[in-house]
Design a protein around this motif. Structure first.
Motif, PDB file in Angstrom:
ATOM      1  N   SER A  87       0.828  -1.202   0.000  1.00  0.00           N
ATOM      2  CA  SER A  87       0.000   0.000   0.000  1.00  0.00           C
ATOM      3  C   SER A  87       0.866   1.257   0.000  1.00  0.00           C
ATOM      4  O   SER A  87       2.009   1.244   0.464  1.00  0.00           O
ATOM      5  N   ASN A  88       0.313   2.353  -0.519  1.00  0.00           N
ATOM      6  CA  ASN A  88       0.967   3.658  -0.396  1.00  0.00           C
ATOM      7  C   ASN A  88       0.850   4.148   1.035  1.00  0.00           C
ATOM      8  O   ASN A  88      -0.056   3.758   1.771  1.00  0.00           O
ATOM      9  N   ASN A  89       1.769   5.042   1.441  1.00  0.00           N
ATOM     10  CA  ASN A  89       1.693   5.648   2.765  1.00  0.00           C
ATOM     11  C   ASN A  89       0.675   6.775   2.764  1.00  0.00           C
ATOM     12  O   ASN A  89       0.363   7.341   1.719  1.00  0.00           O
ATOM     13  N   ILE A  90       0.168   7.115   3.944  1.00  0.00           N
ATOM     14  CA  ILE A  90      -0.764   8.232   4.098  1.00  0.00           C
ATOM     15  C   ILE A  90       0.058   9.451   4.506  1.00  0.00           C
ATOM     16  O   ILE A  90       0.813   9.401   5.483  1.00  0.00           O
ATOM     17  N   GLU A  91      -0.064  10.536   3.748  1.00  0.00           N
ATOM     18  CA  GLU A  91       0.646  11.777   4.054  1.00  0.00           C
ATOM     19  C   GLU A  91      -0.250  12.629   4.956  1.00  0.00           C
ATOM     20  O   GLU A  91      -1.192  13.244   4.484  1.00  0.00           O
ATOM     21  N   LEU A  92       0.048  12.661   6.258  1.00  0.00           N
ATOM     22  CA  LEU A  92      -0.763  13.431   7.202  1.00  0.00           C
ATOM     23  C   LEU A  92      -0.403  14.908   7.201  1.00  0.00           C
ATOM     24  O   LEU A  92      -1.231  15.757   7.452  1.00  0.00           O
ATOM     25  N   PHE A  93       0.848  15.242   6.901  1.00  0.00           N
ATOM     26  CA  PHE A  93       1.314  16.625   6.998  1.00  0.00           C
ATOM     27  C   PHE A  93       1.693  17.200   5.655  1.00  0.00           C
ATOM     28  O   PHE A  93       2.566  18.026   5.547  1.00  0.00           O
ATOM     29  N   GLY A  94       1.042  16.766   4.591  1.00  0.00           N
ATOM     30  CA  GLY A  94       1.369  17.292   3.261  1.00  0.00           C
ATOM     31  C   GLY A  94       2.550  16.542   2.672  1.00  0.00           C
ATOM     32  O   GLY A  94       2.917  15.453   3.107  1.00  0.00           O
ATOM     33  N   GLU A  95       3.180  17.116   1.685  1.00  0.00           N
ATOM     34  CA  GLU A  95       4.286  16.470   0.981  1.00  0.00           C
ATOM     35  C   GLU A  95       5.555  16.514   1.822  1.00  0.00           C
ATOM     36  O   GLU A  95       5.924  17.547   2.358  1.00  0.00           O
TER      37      GLU A  95
END
Length: 97
Positions: A87-95
């Protein structure tokens, strides 16, 4: 209940930040949502994310007082979402830079 109403906000604590290394993300969710709703909502909100499992916790409100007045903080439901290896990671704080 709409899928956009299920996940309310990410939980940002020291413990939840340590779980990101193990592909575990913590969210505050609607109290009526079950594990299937949470899985569908996370996969719909974040592109390329596949959920392996969901653990849920009902968090009771703490007893608080202000002088002689007592009460409780609000109750909420917390979900710990584990992602699959591909799976792709979840970006919680933007790029990330």
């Amino acid at each position: 209940m709409q899928l956009s109403e299920v996940v309310l906000r990410p939980v940002i604590t020291e413990q939840s930040m340590l779980g990101i290394d193990d592909r575990k993300y913590t969210f505050e969710v609607d109290r009526r949502a079950n594990k299937t709703h949470i899985k569908q909502a996370v996969e719909a909100m974040f592109e390329g994310v596949k959920v392996a499992k969901v653990n849920t916790i009902n968090v009771d409100g703490k007893a608080k007082r202000m002088g002689r007045y007592t009460g409780f903080s609000r109750k909420y439901k917390k979900a710990i979402v584990t992602l699959t290896e591909d799976s792709n990671n979840i970006e919680l704080f933007g790029e990330a830079e």
